[in-house]
Design an enzyme around this catalytic site. Structure first.
Site, PDB file in Angstrom:
ATOM      1  N   ASP A  88       4.203   8.406  59.945  1.00 22.93           N
ATOM      2  CA  ASP A  88       5.607   8.743  59.770  1.00 22.93           C
ATOM      3  C   ASP A  88       6.393   8.491  61.053  1.00 22.93           C
ATOM      4  O   ASP A  88       5.838   8.424  62.136  1.00 22.93           O
ATOM      5  CB  ASP A  88       5.796  10.175  59.263  1.00 22.93           C
ATOM      6  CG  ASP A  88       4.964  11.183  60.025  1.00 22.93           C
ATOM      7  OD1 ASP A  88       4.422  12.103  59.391  1.00 22.93           O
ATOM      8  OD2 ASP A  88       4.870  11.047  61.264  1.00 22.93           O
ATOM      9  N   ASP A 103       9.649   9.559  63.323  1.00 20.31           N
ATOM     10  CA  ASP A 103      10.662  10.565  63.618  1.00 20.31           C
ATOM     11  C   ASP A 103      11.710   9.971  64.550  1.00 20.31           C
ATOM     12  O   ASP A 103      11.394   9.183  65.442  1.00 20.31           O
ATOM     13  CB  ASP A 103      10.019  11.795  64.285  1.00 20.31           C
ATOM     14  CG  ASP A 103       9.044  12.505  63.347  1.00 20.31           C
ATOM     15  OD1 ASP A 103       9.193  12.346  62.118  1.00 20.31           O
ATOM     16  OD2 ASP A 103       8.134  13.185  63.840  1.00 20.31           O
ATOM     17  N   ASP A 126       5.890  18.919  73.493  1.00 26.74           N
ATOM     18  CA  ASP A 126       4.635  19.522  73.950  1.00 26.74           C
ATOM     19  C   ASP A 126       3.867  18.662  74.950  1.00 26.74           C
ATOM     20  O   ASP A 126       3.757  19.017  76.120  1.00 26.74           O
ATOM     21  CB  ASP A 126       3.756  19.956  72.758  1.00 26.74           C
ATOM     22  CG  ASP A 126       3.585  18.896  71.680  1.00 26.74           C
ATOM     23  OD1 ASP A 126       4.043  17.752  71.873  1.00 26.74           O
ATOM     24  OD2 ASP A 126       2.965  19.215  70.642  1.00 26.74           O
TER      25      ASP A 126
HETATM   26  P1  ATP Z   1       1.060  13.378  63.964  1.00 26.36           P
HETATM   27  O1  ATP Z   1       0.758  11.942  64.103  1.00 26.36           O
HETATM   28  O2  ATP Z   1      -0.152  14.209  63.831  1.00 26.36           O
HETATM   29  O3  ATP Z   1       2.134  13.695  62.972  1.00 26.36           O
HETATM   30  P2  ATP Z   1       3.105  14.023  65.872  1.00 26.36           P
HETATM   31  O4  ATP Z   1       3.121  13.853  67.348  1.00 26.36           O
HETATM   32  O5  ATP Z   1       4.076  13.221  65.085  1.00 26.36           O
HETATM   33  O6  ATP Z   1       1.624  13.784  65.397  1.00 26.36           O
HETATM   34  P3  ATP Z   1       4.324  16.314  64.684  1.00 26.36           P
HETATM   35  O7  ATP Z   1       3.731  17.638  64.417  1.00 26.36           O
HETATM   36  O8  ATP Z   1       4.707  15.459  63.539  1.00 26.36           O
HETATM   37  O9  ATP Z   1       3.285  15.557  65.603  1.00 26.36           O
HETATM   38  O10 ATP Z   1       5.561  16.562  65.629  1.00 26.36           O
HETATM   39  C1  ATP Z   1       6.448  15.525  66.014  1.00 26.36           C
HETATM   40  C2  ATP Z   1       6.864  15.693  67.474  1.00 26.36           C
HETATM   41  O11 ATP Z   1       7.578  16.923  67.653  1.00 26.36           O
HETATM   42  C3  ATP Z   1       5.702  15.762  68.445  1.00 26.36           C
HETATM   43  O12 ATP Z   1       5.289  14.484  68.851  1.00 26.36           O
HETATM   44  C4  ATP Z   1       6.279  16.578  69.586  1.00 26.36           C
HETATM   45  O13 ATP Z   1       7.045  15.765  70.438  1.00 26.36           O
HETATM   46  C5  ATP Z   1       7.218  17.542  68.887  1.00 26.36           C
HETATM   47  N1  ATP Z   1       6.578  18.824  68.574  1.00 26.36           N
HETATM   48  C6  ATP Z   1       6.007  19.181  67.407  1.00 26.36           C
HETATM   49  N2  ATP Z   1       5.526  20.427  67.444  1.00 26.36           N
HETATM   50  C7  ATP Z   1       5.785  20.894  68.677  1.00 26.36           C
HETATM   51  C8  ATP Z   1       5.537  22.124  69.346  1.00 26.36           C
HETATM   52  N3  ATP Z   1       4.894  23.123  68.740  1.00 26.36           N
HETATM   53  N4  ATP Z   1       5.961  22.258  70.624  1.00 26.36           N
HETATM   54  C9  ATP Z   1       6.638  21.243  71.237  1.00 26.36           C
HETATM   55  N5  ATP Z   1       6.871  20.067  70.664  1.00 26.36           N
HETATM   56  C10 ATP Z   1       6.467  19.877  69.403  1.00 26.36           C
HETATM   57 MG    MG Z   2       4.410  13.376  62.964  1.00 23.74          MG
END
Ligand code: ATP
Ligand code: MG
Length: 437
Positions: free
Chosen positions: A63, A65, A143
């Site tokens: 996905d 963002d 994060d």
């Molecule tokens: P995945 O590929 O597993 O979806 P992701 O990095 O996209 O990994 P997400 O949970 O979709 O993870 O979150 C998107 C973004 O939002 C993260 O990359 C991070 O920058 C931010 N983020 C998400 N959760 C948190 C958190 N608990 N604290 C700080 N930043 C966060």
């Molecule tokens: Mg994600």
């Protein structure tokens, strides 16, 4: 173009288009549409988070963002196919067929002094943080460094204010800022650390790893509903086995699956671990093969040992039958586990059902045994039955019989299940063991 808060910092790096490997060909058409329309509307627009990280790692993000300085209302005004969502944060989802692009307005870090959000008394946990911020604010509230990279649609550069590109190159998972403080703000970050390390096969940088053991119990304050969301990300994303091992290594398991952790004790390469790891391996294989996975089955595996023990207690002390004891133990443990991870009933009911079905595999004769094959939970219950060979609760021969019998044509099946008295002709023994050979 720069906003005033984007003051120069030695670490602020702009990696131009020809110095990174991100190609627009690997970015979804829908995400590009959103990025360009925001840009044409006069806003900043960046691809951000996991998608940039995965693109830099030559992966295929699932996905995409987007972060922007447009408010949710302004984003909504640009896209008919969009809607506002979010409890914790307000976001806009732009829909293209089955694909959803998530657009988030730059947000300030959680610890600003502002009426719009509150910090949980004492714990430092953030309850609400709908505070718009600048690009720079948005970077620092993220994060891990690898999750805080921004792909700029204006010039296709990558903006890195936290050393994330270098960490990705060195395969290091590093929290931005003071690790202890960041975990206290949001203890779920401990689970995220483990999840990303397992998935990306990154090393957790020592400063990021160190507080986890000490702070693990902060997870006990996280709402059980949020932990159910995390459960899916931990165990249904194709890296369940690795994630499981990392959860154990970092001491997080007792705060997620306390009964499972207790049942396992210090079994790290014994039968109990073997039982659970075999299930996790199957789950990863299903994900790799694009087969659906449900949390119901893994939850049953996680709770099976504790339920079995509790059922034995009931049998001994409360004079319950085998099935009664499994029903009672299943209800009790599923309720207790639910206090940690809020499992919706549509998963917890079938989870209990497949545990309660286990004694039925002990009978191989008669109509009732035969009808087990038609049970709508047969497949999951049978999978659990097979796994129990690891625990020495089921003979390999019995597991093989149930495997074989499913494959037989209907008439042969009937024969296999026929009660002894109904068996038309006893099969003749062709070979008799000869004495003395
Ligand atoms: P995945 O590929 O597993 O979806 P992701 O990095 O996209 O990994 P997400 O949970 O979709 O993870 O979150 C998107 C973004 O939002 C993260 O990359 C991070 O920058 C931010 N983020 C998400 N959760 C948190 C958190 N608990 N604290 C700080 N930043 C966060
Ligand atoms: Mg994600």
């Amino acid at each position: 173009m720069e906003s005033p808060s984007e003051t120069a910092d030695d670490r602020n790096q702009v990696i131009p288009r020809d110095e990174h490997n991100i190609s627009r060909a690997n970015i979804s058409k829908s995400a590009l549409k959103v990025l360009f329309r925001l840009k044409d509307g006069g806003y900043q627009a960046y691809l951000v988070g996991g998608s940039v990280r995965d693109l830099l790692l030559d992966g295929h993000p699932k996905d995409f963002d987007i972060a922007t300085d447009a408010t949710p209302e302004q984003v909504r005004a640009l896209f008919n196919n969009s809607r506002m969502i979010g409890r914790r944060f307000r976001l806009v989802h732009v829909r293209f067929g089955r694909e959803i692009i998530e657009v988030a307005t730059f947000r300030a870090p959680a610890n600003h002094d502002n009426d719009d959000h509150e910090i949980a008394e004492g714990s430092g946990r953030v309850l609400r943080d709908n505070v718009w911020g600048t690009f720079e604010d948005d970077v620092w509230r993220r994060d891990f460094t690898c999750n805080a990279l921004y792909y700029d649609i204006r010039d296709y550069s990558v903006r890195d204010h936290v050393g994330g590109v270098e960490d990705i190159r060195n395969r290091q998972l590093r929290l931005i800022g003071d690790p202890e403080q960041r975990y206290r703000e949001d203890p779920v970050r401990m689970l995220r650390a483990v999840r990303f390390a397992a998935k990306l096969r990154f090393e957790v940088e020592p400063g990021t790893a160190e507080p986890i053991g000490r702070l693990a119990e902060l997870l006990d304050n996280i709402p059980a509903a949020r932990l159910f969301d995390e459960f899916g990300k931990l165990f249904q994303a194709g890296h369940a086995l690795n994630t499981w091992r990392a959860l154990r290594y970092f001491g997080l398991l007792p705060h997620l699956l306390p009964f499972t952790a207790e049942w396992l004790g210090d079994d790290v390469d014994g039968p109990r671990t073997g039982f659970i790891e075999a299930a996790l391996r199957n789950t990863d294989k299903r994900v790799a093969d694009d087969q659906p996975v449900t949390p119901m089955f893994l939850l049953a595996v996680f709770l099976w040992g504790p339920v079995r023990e509790r059922a034995d207690y009931f049998k001994e002390h409360e004079e319950m039958s085998e099935v009664q004891s499994l029903v009672a133990a299943g209800a009790e443990l599923s309720a207790a586990q639910n206090a940690r991870i809020a499992v919706p009933k549509r998963f917890s009911y079938p989870m209990r059902e497949i545990m309660q079905m286990q004694p039925r595999f002990e009978r191989r004769r008669g109509k009732r045994a035969h009808s087990l094959l038609e049970h709508r939970r047969f497949r999951a219950a049978y999978d659990l039955f097979l796994l129990r060979v690891h625990l020495g609760e089921v003979e390999q021969e019995a597991a093989d019989w149930w495997t074989k019998v499913q494959e037989l044509p209907e008439n042969k099946k009937k024969l296999e299940f026929a009660a002894d008295k109904d068996r038309a002709k006893p099969r003749r023994r062709h070979r008799r063991p000869r004495k003395g050979t």
